[in-house]
Motif scaffolding. Structure first.
Motif, PDB file in Angstrom:
ATOM      1  N   ALA A  28       0.799  -1.158  -0.033  1.00  0.00           N
ATOM      2  CA  ALA A  28      -0.117  -0.110  -0.126  1.00  0.00           C
ATOM      3  C   ALA A  28       0.703   1.194   0.077  1.00  0.00           C
ATOM      4  N   GLU A  29       0.255   2.311  -0.978  1.00  0.00           N
ATOM      5  CA  GLU A  29       1.351   3.334  -1.074  1.00  0.00           C
ATOM      6  C   GLU A  29       0.714   4.474  -0.394  1.00  0.00           C
ATOM      7  N   VAL A  30       1.505   5.537   0.273  1.00  0.00           N
ATOM      8  CA  VAL A  30       0.911   6.636   0.701  1.00  0.00           C
ATOM      9  C   VAL A  30       0.720   7.689  -0.374  1.00  0.00           C
ATOM     10  N   VAL A  31      -0.414   7.965  -0.245  1.00  0.00           N
ATOM     11  CA  VAL A  31      -0.816   9.259  -1.335  1.00  0.00           C
ATOM     12  C   VAL A  31      -1.052  10.536  -0.913  1.00  0.00           C
ATOM     13  N   HIS A  32      -0.985  10.645   0.611  1.00  0.00           N
ATOM     14  CA  HIS A  32      -1.522  11.874   1.337  1.00  0.00           C
ATOM     15  C   HIS A  32      -1.150  11.937   2.520  1.00  0.00           C
ATOM     16  N   ARG A  33      -0.550  12.757   3.135  1.00  0.00           N
ATOM     17  CA  ARG A  33      -0.352  13.215   4.417  1.00  0.00           C
ATOM     18  C   ARG A  33      -0.843  14.457   4.953  1.00  0.00           C
ATOM     19  N   GLU A  34      -1.163  14.664   6.157  1.00  0.00           N
ATOM     20  CA  GLU A  34      -1.692  15.871   6.673  1.00  0.00           C
ATOM     21  C   GLU A  34      -1.777  15.778   8.219  1.00  0.00           C
ATOM     22  N   GLU A  35      -1.399  16.972   8.622  1.00  0.00           N
ATOM     23  CA  GLU A  35      -1.533  17.204  10.140  1.00  0.00           C
ATOM     24  C   GLU A  35      -3.109  18.171  10.187  1.00  0.00           C
ATOM     25  N   VAL A  36      -3.947  17.663  11.050  1.00  0.00           N
ATOM     26  CA  VAL A  36      -5.118  18.107  11.166  1.00  0.00           C
ATOM     27  C   VAL A  36      -5.229  18.712  12.770  1.00  0.00           C
ATOM     28  N   GLY A  40      -6.267  17.153  16.345  1.00  0.00           N
ATOM     29  CA  GLY A  40      -4.810  16.689  17.052  1.00  0.00           C
ATOM     30  C   GLY A  40      -4.458  15.454  16.591  1.00  0.00           C
ATOM     31  N   VAL A  41      -4.619  15.317  15.111  1.00  0.00           N
ATOM     32  CA  VAL A  41      -4.127  14.166  14.504  1.00  0.00           C
ATOM     33  C   VAL A  41      -3.036  14.491  13.496  1.00  0.00           C
ATOM     34  N   ARG A  42      -2.172  13.621  13.209  1.00  0.00           N
ATOM     35  CA  ARG A  42      -1.289  13.435  11.799  1.00  0.00           C
ATOM     36  C   ARG A  42      -1.684  12.056  11.267  1.00  0.00           C
ATOM     37  N   GLU A  43      -2.136  12.300   9.902  1.00  0.00           N
ATOM     38  CA  GLU A  43      -2.607  11.181   9.020  1.00  0.00           C
ATOM     39  C   GLU A  43      -2.029  10.858   7.926  1.00  0.00           C
ATOM     40  N   ALA A  44      -1.972   9.797   7.643  1.00  0.00           N
ATOM     41  CA  ALA A  44      -1.327   9.221   6.314  1.00  0.00           C
ATOM     42  C   ALA A  44      -2.667   8.373   5.502  1.00  0.00           C
ATOM     43  N   LEU A  45      -2.660   8.794   4.169  1.00  0.00           N
ATOM     44  CA  LEU A  45      -3.866   7.946   3.421  1.00  0.00           C
ATOM     45  C   LEU A  45      -3.145   7.045   2.542  1.00  0.00           C
ATOM     46  N   LEU A  46      -3.496   5.785   2.581  1.00  0.00           N
ATOM     47  CA  LEU A  46      -2.856   4.742   1.628  1.00  0.00           C
ATOM     48  C   LEU A  46      -4.038   4.186   0.790  1.00  0.00           C
ATOM     49  N   ALA A  48      -6.495   2.152  -1.366  1.00  0.00           N
ATOM     50  CA  ALA A  48      -6.991   0.850  -1.330  1.00  0.00           C
ATOM     51  C   ALA A  48      -8.268   0.770  -2.172  1.00  0.00           C
ATOM     52  N   GLY A  49      -7.885   0.531  -3.635  1.00  0.00           N
ATOM     53  CA  GLY A  49      -8.813   0.819  -4.602  1.00  0.00           C
ATOM     54  C   GLY A  49      -9.305   1.976  -4.800  1.00  0.00           C
ATOM     55  N   SER A  50     -10.847   2.500  -4.809  1.00  0.00           N
ATOM     56  CA  SER A  50     -11.166   3.646  -4.672  1.00  0.00           C
ATOM     57  C   SER A  50     -11.216   4.361  -3.157  1.00  0.00           C
ATOM     58  N   SER A  51     -10.728   3.567  -2.368  1.00  0.00           N
ATOM     59  CA  SER A  51     -10.891   3.931  -0.797  1.00  0.00           C
ATOM     60  C   SER A  51      -9.556   4.299  -0.359  1.00  0.00           C
ATOM     61  N   TYR A  52      -9.551   4.360   1.040  1.00  0.00           N
ATOM     62  CA  TYR A  52      -8.224   4.629   1.558  1.00  0.00           C
ATOM     63  C   TYR A  52      -8.280   3.958   2.942  1.00  0.00           C
ATOM     64  N   ILE A  53      -6.930   3.553   3.405  1.00  0.00           N
ATOM     65  CA  ILE A  53      -6.601   3.153   4.605  1.00  0.00           C
ATOM     66  C   ILE A  53      -6.312   4.454   5.357  1.00  0.00           C
TER      67      ILE A  53
END
Ligand code: CO
Length: 144
Positions: A28-36, A40-46, A48-53
């Motif tokens: 699984a590849e990281v396609v987006h990172r963001e601090e919100v 209070g979170v840091r997120e990475a989106l991987l 998964a088809g048309s969805s994300y982990i």
């Protein structure tokens, strides 16, 4: 109203270790990172088809995700449903008597509009309603 699973969010202690694990085991590849900061979170989106982990780690000891990790440990945090209109979907939950966390839609990561519905009264699952934003208007491979 419901278009897709937008993402499943998993709370983790070590974001980089979790990213590496998903890359190794699933490719699984990281396609987006963001601090919100507001959540209070840091997120990475991987992808998964048309969805994300969505891997989530806390930005501080007082963030809701930090409290989740402290009390329940790592694991599934919420499910994000992709909807056409967040306000309309939220009203539908309100009409159904659901307990809302967000009374009104608000900005989420990657330009989305989101609202959370409380797990109590939602069969034990924290629900996020996700109306896609500008970033997702582009073809997915170009995201991030
Ligand atoms: Co989410």
């Amino acid at each position: 109203m419901l278009n897709d699973i937008d993402h499943i969010a998993i709370a983790v202690n070590d974001l980089e270790a979790a990213i590496d694990w998903y890359a190794t085991t699933l490719g699984a590849e990281v396609v987006h990172r963001e601090e919100v900061a507001s959540d209070g979170v840091r997120e990475a989106l991987l992808r998964a088809g048309s969805s994300y982990i969505q891997l989530l780690s806390p930005l501080s000891d007082t963030s809701p995700v930090a409290r989740f990790l402290a009390t329940r440990g790592e694991g599934l945090h919420h499910v994000g449903y992709r909807v056409d209109d967040c306000a309309e979907a939220l009203q539908s939950f309100r009409d159904a008597g659901a307990r809302l966390i967000d009374e009104h839609p608000r900005p989420g990561s990657r330009g989305t509009t989101i609202a959370f519905v409380h797990p109590k009264g939602a069969f034990g699952t924290l629900v996020e309603l996700v109306q896609v934003g500008d970033l997702d208007e582009h073809p997915r491979p170009g995201l991030g």
